[in-house]
Enzyme design. Structure first.
Site, PDB file in Angstrom:
ATOM      1  N   HIS A  44      44.005  43.044  37.738  1.00  0.00           N
ATOM      2  CA  HIS A  44      44.507  42.764  36.397  1.00  0.00           C
ATOM      3  C   HIS A  44      44.852  44.035  35.618  1.00  0.00           C
ATOM      4  CE1 HIS A  44      40.586  43.992  34.681  1.00  0.00           C
ATOM      5  NE2 HIS A  44      40.089  43.420  35.773  1.00  0.00           N
ATOM      6  N   ASP A  45      45.915  43.943  34.843  1.00  0.00           N
ATOM      7  CA  ASP A  45      46.321  44.978  33.874  1.00  0.00           C
ATOM      8  C   ASP A  45      46.765  46.278  34.527  1.00  0.00           C
ATOM      9  OD1 ASP A  45      45.592  43.435  31.418  1.00  0.00           O
ATOM     10  OD2 ASP A  45      43.594  43.587  32.281  1.00  0.00           O
ATOM     11  N   GLY A  73      41.322  47.184  38.305  1.00  0.00           N
ATOM     12  CA  GLY A  73      41.906  46.871  37.018  1.00  0.00           C
ATOM     13  C   GLY A  73      42.270  48.084  36.178  1.00  0.00           C
TER      14      GLY A  73
END
Length: 265
Positions: free
Chosen positions: A126-127, A144
């Site tokens: 994520h991200d 992440g």
């Protein structure tokens, strides 16, 4: 649901209501395309894939079998917020790759550039923000919030720690742990991740002028040995150099970061 007339959807595939399927898209057998997915022109989704969430895939990207693209982040803080995964054009995503969307506390987006190759078993968390022409070799994981610059190569079975930045043109050896920021054009190797030099082969392949390579090698020596801290040595280089490549390295070093740096040995 919007499916272009030229798209080819296998009879056993499932395309949920609301999905946008562009011209000349191909969706193979037993694949599932979620209701918020957008597949741009010429995308190839081979058999047995799941593409879900608010996911956009750019033109002519090819997804090989058994990938999970756009499912919820592997982050216990995620609480169902509406976040996105944006994948650019002409990427190759090989078997068993997983890519997650962003989180609300991380900016809400995972973004991948163009012309990248993600080999079998790669994970993008994520991200993350990944540039263009990046190669990530089999079974490597990018945690992440990592930021990966253009033209980076990450060797097989390597792990990039969360929040780490890897500068443009760097190369990471296989079976390497990267827990600190890597300068542009750096070469990292060893199990614990050590900065062993510059990615000279990559620079030459790119056609970088010999004078620029010489300037980078000289700057690398200054960064590795001299008075003051690593950042202080970098700041002095900024004042002394005329090389655009050295300035790129120095600007990367002087940018705010949540991680320490791998420094020259």
């Amino acid at each position: 649901m919007s499916i272009h007339a030229t798209a080819r959807i296998h009879d056993s595939a499932i395309v949920e209501e609301g999905a946008e399927i562009g011209p000349d898209v191909e969706v193979g057998a037993f694949s599932v395309i979620g209701s918020k997915v957008k597949l741009s022109a010429g995308v190839r989704v081979k058999s047995h894939n799941v593409i879900t969430g608010q996911t956009e895939i750019g033109e002519k990207t090819e997804v090989f079998p058994f990938c999970s693209i756009g499912d919820i982040p592997q982050d216990l803080k995620f609480s169902g917020e509406d976040t996105r995964l944006i994948i650019g054009a002409r990427n190759t995503i090989r078997e068993h790759v997983t890519m997650n969307p962003g989180t609300a506390h991380g900016g809400g987006e995972t973004v991948i550039g163009d012309d990248c190759l993600f080999m079998a078993g790669v994970h993008v968390a994520h991200d993350c923000r990944i540039g263009s022409r990046v190669i990530v070799v089999n079974q490597s994981g990018i945690a992440g919030h990592a930021v990966i610059g253009d033209d980076v190569i990450i060797g097989g079975v390597s792990g990039v720690h969360q929040w780490v930045r890897i500068g443009k043109g760097a190369i990471i050896g296989g079976v390497t742990k990267v827990a600190k920021d890597v300068i542009p054009y750096g070469m990292v190797d060893a199990d614990a991740g050590e900065l062993r030099g510059l990615n000279l082969v990559g620079l030459r392949r790119k056609g970088v002028d010999r004078a620029e390579i010489t300037a980078l090698r000289a700057a690398y020596k200054v960064l590795g040995d001299g008075d003051g801290s690593f950042q202080e040595r970098a700041a002095r280089l900024m004042e002394e150099t005329d090389s655009a490549y050295v300035k790129e390295v120095v600007e990367f070093i002087l940018t705010d970061s949540d991680r320490h740096f791998l420094t020259p040995r």
